[in-house]
Write a protein that holds these residues in place. Structure first.
Motif, PDB file in Angstrom:
ATOM      1  N   GLU A 194     -30.823  16.151 -39.615  1.00  0.00           N
ATOM      2  CA  GLU A 194     -30.074  17.002 -40.537  1.00  0.00           C
ATOM      3  C   GLU A 194     -30.857  17.248 -41.824  1.00  0.00           C
ATOM      4  O   GLU A 194     -30.922  18.387 -42.311  1.00  0.00           O
ATOM      5  CB  GLU A 194     -28.721  16.374 -40.866  1.00  0.00           C
ATOM      6  N   LEU A 197     -33.690  19.739 -40.926  1.00  0.00           N
ATOM      7  CA  LEU A 197     -33.264  21.116 -40.677  1.00  0.00           C
ATOM      8  C   LEU A 197     -32.762  21.778 -41.953  1.00  0.00           C
ATOM      9  O   LEU A 197     -32.988  22.979 -42.167  1.00  0.00           O
ATOM     10  CB  LEU A 197     -32.180  21.156 -39.596  1.00  0.00           C
ATOM     11  N   ASP A 198     -32.106  21.035 -42.825  1.00  0.00           N
ATOM     12  CA  ASP A 198     -31.706  21.597 -44.119  1.00  0.00           C
ATOM     13  C   ASP A 198     -32.923  22.163 -44.853  1.00  0.00           C
ATOM     14  O   ASP A 198     -32.882  23.265 -45.408  1.00  0.00           O
ATOM     15  CB  ASP A 198     -31.051  20.519 -44.989  1.00  0.00           C
ATOM     16  N   MET A 201     -34.489  25.346 -42.922  1.00  0.00           N
ATOM     17  CA  MET A 201     -33.703  26.561 -43.133  1.00  0.00           C
ATOM     18  C   MET A 201     -33.921  27.112 -44.534  1.00  0.00           C
ATOM     19  O   MET A 201     -34.028  28.327 -44.727  1.00  0.00           O
ATOM     20  CB  MET A 201     -32.223  26.264 -42.897  1.00  0.00           C
ATOM     21  N   ARG A 202     -34.010  26.215 -45.503  1.00  0.00           N
ATOM     22  CA  ARG A 202     -34.248  26.653 -46.885  1.00  0.00           C
ATOM     23  C   ARG A 202     -35.623  27.298 -47.023  1.00  0.00           C
ATOM     24  O   ARG A 202     -35.778  28.352 -47.663  1.00  0.00           O
ATOM     25  CB  ARG A 202     -34.115  25.444 -47.814  1.00  0.00           C
ATOM     26  N   SER A 205     -35.631  30.812 -45.253  1.00  0.00           N
ATOM     27  CA  SER A 205     -34.699  31.825 -45.741  1.00  0.00           C
ATOM     28  C   SER A 205     -34.911  32.226 -47.189  1.00  0.00           C
ATOM     29  O   SER A 205     -34.425  33.274 -47.616  1.00  0.00           O
ATOM     30  CB  SER A 205     -33.259  31.337 -45.564  1.00  0.00           C
ATOM     31  N   LEU A 249     -24.076  20.225 -36.879  1.00  0.00           N
ATOM     32  CA  LEU A 249     -25.217  20.740 -37.639  1.00  0.00           C
ATOM     33  C   LEU A 249     -25.455  22.216 -37.337  1.00  0.00           C
ATOM     34  O   LEU A 249     -25.784  22.994 -38.237  1.00  0.00           O
ATOM     35  CB  LEU A 249     -26.467  19.916 -37.318  1.00  0.00           C
ATOM     36  N   LYS A 252     -23.055  24.163 -39.336  1.00  0.00           N
ATOM     37  CA  LYS A 252     -23.423  24.149 -40.758  1.00  0.00           C
ATOM     38  C   LYS A 252     -24.390  25.277 -41.087  1.00  0.00           C
ATOM     39  O   LYS A 252     -24.306  25.889 -42.163  1.00  0.00           O
ATOM     40  CB  LYS A 252     -24.044  22.798 -41.100  1.00  0.00           C
ATOM     41  N   HIS A 253     -25.320  25.556 -40.159  1.00  0.00           N
ATOM     42  CA  HIS A 253     -26.366  26.545 -40.432  1.00  0.00           C
ATOM     43  C   HIS A 253     -26.198  27.846 -39.647  1.00  0.00           C
ATOM     44  O   HIS A 253     -27.074  28.707 -39.699  1.00  0.00           O
ATOM     45  CB  HIS A 253     -27.735  25.938 -40.130  1.00  0.00           C
ATOM     46  N   ALA A 255     -26.334  28.198 -36.450  1.00  0.00           N
ATOM     47  CA  ALA A 255     -27.344  28.184 -35.390  1.00  0.00           C
ATOM     48  C   ALA A 255     -26.689  28.193 -34.022  1.00  0.00           C
ATOM     49  O   ALA A 255     -25.477  27.991 -33.881  1.00  0.00           O
ATOM     50  CB  ALA A 255     -28.245  26.955 -35.544  1.00  0.00           C
TER      51      ALA A 255
END
Length: 269
Positions: A194, A197-198, A201-202, A205, A249, A252-253, A255
């Motif tokens: 987690e 991946l946080d 993604m940041r 993006s 997760l 959350k994103h 995905a």
């Protein structure tokens, strides 16, 4: 190809070779329309045939088109020639592309001795040169084993090299023996996934500099040199087999989800 039960979620279906893979949410590359096929009552071969039979009625923008793909675990018989085994896998992927599949996820492990693709990304780069259109996903990149900045860098570079045909499939790592060789406690892997991946993604993006520090990685004013080829980012799918952590997760994103239809009691045995 063996008969399997095919289940759908959202606009796409992924058919595993021996397993069922569910996928929700992300947009895939254009493909032949297979609308109208009763998938639950057909074999994989039936689905492929219907794809070809309906090829004249293709609607490349219809949001309710169903997509077909596979998850390919890198299973090998111990003792077989590894070079020939890799070549066989590449040729299988070429056939899947010829059959009209939309996606293929490539598995990878590090310690069992019979799943000998250590880097799905390297395999995908080779496969991309031998195919067109079919999208290629890591199945999976085990995030606790890699610095998230390097994962994002590699996937974005591959995104450009393939002209937007890649998907980042990620997970915590399925084999405890992989984690133990790297000095990672298996009970920490989902939390590490987690956190990683946080950060990924940041990075993908947002072009602004990003700093973060955890107990296992650190980034200081980190920025990717390349922005993703795909808009807005490289699509992401999260593996979920037994724990709800993967599905949570993914939600959350926003995905997709890669889920193997293996009974829980079987896994625990």
């Amino acid at each position: 190809l063996m008969p399997v039960t095919v289940q759908t979620v959202g606009h796409r279906v992924l058919v595993g070779l021996g397993v069922v893979v569910h996928d929700v949410g992300r947009q895939a590359a254009p493909s032949r329309d297979i609308t109208g096929v009763g998938l639950a009552d057909h074999t994989v071969s039936d689905v492929f045939k219907a794809s070809w039979d309906n090829s004249e009625d293709v609607s490349r923008t219809a949001p309710n088109r169903m997509k077909v793909g596979v998850f390919r675990p890198p299973f090998r018989r111990v003792g077989k020639n590894p070079t020939l085994a890799l070549e066989r896998d590449l040729k299988l992927l070429q056939w899947l592309y010829t059959l009209g599949l939309d996606e293929a996820y490539i598995g990878g492990h590090h310690s069992a001795g019979w799943e000998t693709i250590a880097s799905p990304e390297l395999f995908m780069a080779t496969a991309a040169e031998r195919t067109r259109h079919i999208r290629l996903g890591t199945g999976v990149t085990s995030l606790p084993y890699h610095h998230p900045f390097m994962v994002a860098n590699r996937m974005v570079q591959l995104d450009h090299l393939t002209r937007g045909r890649v998907i980042l499939g990620c997970g915590p790592g399925a084999l405890a023996s992989d984690a133990l060789m790297l000095g990672i406690k298996p009970e920490r892997q989902r939390a590490m996934m987690e956190e990683s991946l946080d950060a990924i993604m940041r990075l993908m993006s947002d072009p602004e500099a990003y700093s973060v520090k955890t107990d296992w990685f650190e980034m200081n004013e980190a920025v990717l040199q390349l922005r993703p080829y795909q808009d807005p980012i490289v699509p992401v799918a999260v593996a979920s087999v037994e724990s709800p952590a993967g599905v949570t997760l993914a939600g959350k994103h926003g995905a997709s989800v890669l889920s193997l239809s293996v009974p829980r009691d079987t896994i625990r045995k």
